[in-house]
Design an enzyme around this catalytic site. Structure first.
Site, short mmCIF file in Angstrom:
data_model
loop_
_atom_site.label_atom_id
_atom_site.label_comp_id
_atom_site.label_asym_id
_atom_site.label_seq_id
_atom_site.Cartn_x
_atom_site.Cartn_y
_atom_site.Cartn_z
N TYR A 32 0.83 -1.20 0.00
CA TYR A 32 0.00 0.00 0.00
C TYR A 32 0.87 1.25 0.00
O TYR A 32 0.60 2.21 -0.74
CB TYR A 32 -0.93 0.01 1.22
CG TYR A 32 -1.59 1.34 1.45
CD1 TYR A 32 -2.62 1.78 0.62
CD2 TYR A 32 -1.17 2.18 2.49
CE1 TYR A 32 -3.21 3.02 0.81
CE2 TYR A 32 -1.75 3.41 2.69
CZ TYR A 32 -2.78 3.83 1.84
OH TYR A 32 -3.36 5.07 2.03
N PRO A 85 2.16 14.91 3.22
CA PRO A 85 0.97 14.26 3.77
C PRO A 85 0.85 12.82 3.29
O PRO A 85 0.98 12.53 2.11
CB PRO A 85 -0.18 15.11 3.24
CG PRO A 85 0.36 15.74 1.99
CD PRO A 85 1.81 15.96 2.26
N SER A 114 -2.38 14.37 7.27
CA SER A 114 -3.35 13.96 6.27
C SER A 114 -4.77 13.98 6.81
O SER A 114 -5.01 13.72 8.00
CB SER A 114 -3.01 12.54 5.79
OG SER A 114 -4.03 12.02 4.97
N TYR A 136 -8.64 16.69 1.64
CA TYR A 136 -9.39 16.22 0.50
C TYR A 136 -10.77 16.87 0.56
O TYR A 136 -11.37 16.97 1.64
CB TYR A 136 -9.55 14.70 0.53
CG TYR A 136 -8.28 13.94 0.22
CD1 TYR A 136 -7.74 13.97 -1.06
CD2 TYR A 136 -7.63 13.19 1.20
CE1 TYR A 136 -6.58 13.26 -1.36
CE2 TYR A 136 -6.48 12.48 0.91
CZ TYR A 136 -5.96 12.52 -0.37
OH TYR A 136 -4.81 11.83 -0.66
N THR A 162 -5.19 18.74 -1.80
CA THR A 162 -4.83 17.77 -2.84
C THR A 162 -5.82 17.87 -3.99
O THR A 162 -7.03 17.74 -3.79
CB THR A 162 -4.81 16.35 -2.26
OG1 THR A 162 -3.82 16.27 -1.23
CG2 THR A 162 -4.50 15.33 -3.34
N ARG A 171 -4.42 1.10 -8.49
CA ARG A 171 -3.30 0.57 -7.71
C ARG A 171 -3.46 -0.94 -7.61
O ARG A 171 -4.16 -1.46 -6.73
CB ARG A 171 -3.26 1.25 -6.35
CG ARG A 171 -3.17 2.77 -6.47
CD ARG A 171 -3.26 3.49 -5.15
NE ARG A 171 -3.39 4.93 -5.36
CZ ARG A 171 -3.58 5.82 -4.38
NH1 ARG A 171 -3.65 5.39 -3.11
NH2 ARG A 171 -3.70 7.11 -4.64
N LYS A 238 -1.76 20.93 -3.98
CA LYS A 238 -0.78 19.86 -4.16
C LYS A 238 -1.24 18.96 -5.30
O LYS A 238 -2.37 18.47 -5.28
CB LYS A 238 -0.63 19.04 -2.88
CG LYS A 238 0.33 17.86 -3.00
CD LYS A 238 0.38 17.08 -1.68
CE LYS A 238 1.33 15.89 -1.78
NZ LYS A 238 0.81 14.84 -2.69
N HIS A 262 1.57 12.85 -7.04
CA HIS A 262 1.04 11.97 -6.00
C HIS A 262 1.92 10.73 -5.83
O HIS A 262 1.45 9.63 -5.55
CB HIS A 262 -0.40 11.54 -6.34
CG HIS A 262 -1.27 11.38 -5.12
ND1 HIS A 262 -2.23 12.30 -4.76
CD2 HIS A 262 -1.34 10.41 -4.19
CE1 HIS A 262 -2.86 11.89 -3.68
NE2 HIS A 262 -2.32 10.74 -3.30
N ARG A 265 1.09 7.52 -7.74
CA ARG A 265 -0.04 6.71 -7.29
C ARG A 265 -1.34 7.05 -8.03
O ARG A 265 -2.36 6.41 -7.80
CB ARG A 265 -0.25 6.90 -5.78
CG ARG A 265 0.89 6.38 -4.95
CD ARG A 265 0.89 6.93 -3.53
NE ARG A 265 -0.14 6.37 -2.68
CZ ARG A 265 -0.04 5.23 -2.02
NH1 ARG A 265 1.06 4.48 -2.16
NH2 ARG A 265 -1.00 4.81 -1.23
N GLY A 294 8.22 13.56 -4.58
CA GLY A 294 8.28 12.46 -5.52
C GLY A 294 9.68 11.95 -5.77
O GLY A 294 10.43 12.51 -6.56
N GLY A 295 10.05 10.87 -5.07
CA GLY A 295 11.31 10.18 -5.35
C GLY A 295 12.53 10.70 -4.66
O GLY A 295 13.65 10.25 -4.94
N ILE A 296 12.39 11.64 -3.74
CA ILE A 296 13.56 12.22 -3.08
C ILE A 296 14.08 11.26 -2.02
O ILE A 296 13.36 10.88 -1.09
CB ILE A 296 13.20 13.58 -2.45
CG1 ILE A 296 12.93 14.59 -3.58
CG2 ILE A 296 14.29 14.08 -1.52
CD1 ILE A 296 12.15 15.78 -3.16
N ARG A 297 15.35 10.87 -2.18
CA ARG A 297 15.96 9.91 -1.27
C ARG A 297 17.35 10.33 -0.78
O ARG A 297 17.89 9.70 0.13
CB ARG A 297 16.08 8.54 -1.95
CG ARG A 297 14.74 7.91 -2.36
CD ARG A 297 13.88 7.55 -1.17
NE ARG A 297 12.65 6.89 -1.57
CZ ARG A 297 11.49 7.53 -1.85
NH1 ARG A 297 11.44 8.86 -1.77
NH2 ARG A 297 10.42 6.86 -2.19
#
Length: 369
Positions: A32, A85, A114, A136, A162, A171, A238, A262, A265, A294-297
């Site tokens: 999930y 969130p 959230s 939301y 959002t 998904r 967002k 998102h 997703r 998104g994807g920041i590591r």
């Protein structure tokens, strides 16, 4: 799940946290959090986008130290990474959003709560440092109005709206796993009991049916005006990717915009958030602040985002991995790992602070000059 992290065994980076969480979480919960929609092209594309850029450091800058602090909407934070969130944190740890908020406060950054929190916002707010509330918009506008008013009364510093979920993206991992909420885990910010849980679907996840029944699919720019009329809190859409939408957001009262898909997703094959950022930044100019997720590591990912026009970044999934491994301490450690990497990377790039980072710090991969 542990609530403490032994110094000798704790992960060294966000990737290691993910693998450690994979070993602990039930398959349904890990999937999930980790999975995206469709063929997951956008999910993977968010990471791949960072590899299309290389840093072009400067030397002999006379720096003995660097500062990582910056500000967002006038609020100082320890480094340009906020908690994005994400809902249902008690799936990862019994303390849920309480632990997340405490970890963010200890690390010196902003926690975004959230709508789908599993701990009441008023309870979390008492434990949080500066925090934003993610909203939301519901078909029943009184539910939306109540959430906005409660968030303002509880001390939220901004309202994150959002805008990219008219319907839930497909998904497939959740469908395969029959995703639903375990007993005792509920979306407790929603006053009506029937809105707090959702049953599994006939053939898979119960979440798509729930969202299509209760969330407003037909959001329009006038709804942003309406939300701004409910509160004096800054409104931050967002889910913006198109430059024209970013301009419209500021024309309809937004104080900042989060460039986001998102986390891969929603719409599969949507542009990576980092790839969308430069055109949005060029279009927006000085209208307001931009953030990106998104994807920041890695700390280098943060520097690339700053160079392409972001004021700050947000992380979502890694927070869940930290929460799984160490609760509050895990969240704090995830954030502090990024903060330490940012400090090192700034020094190695010859940049004194996040404010010093400009677009000439990066070049497309394979090009110099």
């Amino acid at each position: 799940m542990s609530t403490d992290i032994a110094t000798s065994t704790r992960p060294l980076n966000l990737h290691e946290y993910e693998e450690a969480a994979r070993a602990l979480l039930p398959r349904m919960v890990f999937d999930y959090v980790a999975s995206g929609s469709g063929d997951q092209r956008t999910l993977h594309g968010n990471r791949e986008a960072f590899d299309r850029w290389r840093l072009l450091p400067r030397m002999l800058r006379g720096l003995r130290e660097v500062a990582t602090a910056t500000s967002v909407l006038g609020q100082e934070i320890a480094f340009p990474v906020l908690v994005a969130p994400s809902g249902l944190h008690r799936l990862a740890h019994p303390d849920g959003e309480l632990a997340t908020a405490r970890g963010a406060r200890a690390a010196g950054t902003i926690y975004t709560m959230s709508t789908a929190s599993t701990v009441p916002m008023e309870e979390v707010a008492r434990e949080a440092g500066p925090w934003w509330f993610q909203l939301y918009v519901f078909r029943d506008r009184e539910i939306t109005r109540d959430l906005v008013q409660r968030a303002a009364a509880a001390g939220a510093a901004a309202l994150v709206v959002t805008v990219d979920v008219p319907l839930l993206g497909r998904r497939e991992a959740d469908e395969r796993n029959g995703f639903t909420l375990p007993s005792g885990v509920m979306m407790v910010n929603l006053a009506r009991p029937e809105y707090q849980i959702f049953p599994p679907g006939e053939t898979g996840s119960g979440l798509p049916r729930y969202i299509s029944a209760v969330w407003e699919p037909a959001l329009a720019w006038e709804d942003l005006d309406w939300l701004a009329s409910l509160t004096s809190l800054p409104v931050i859409p967002k889910g913006i990717l198109h430059p024209d939408d970013a301009i419209l957001a500021f024309e309809h009262g937004a104080r900042a915009v989060i460039v986001s898909n998102h986390g891969g997703r929603q719409l599969d094959s949507a542009v990576a958030a980092l790839d969308a950022l430069p055109a949005v930044a060029d279009a927006v100019g000085d209208r307001g602040e931009l953030y990106v997720d998104g994807g920041i590591r890695r700390g280098t990912d943060v520097l690339k985002a700053l160079a392409l026009g972001a004021r700050a970044t947000l992380i979502g999934r890694p927070i869940s991995w930290g929460l799984t491994i160490g609760g509050e301490a895990g969240v704090q450690h995830i954030l502090e790992l990024l903060g330490a990497e940012i400090a090192l990377d700034l020094m190695l790039c010859g940049q004194a602070s996040p404010a010093a980072v400009t677009r000439d710090l990066i070049v497309p991969n394979g090009m110099v000059g």
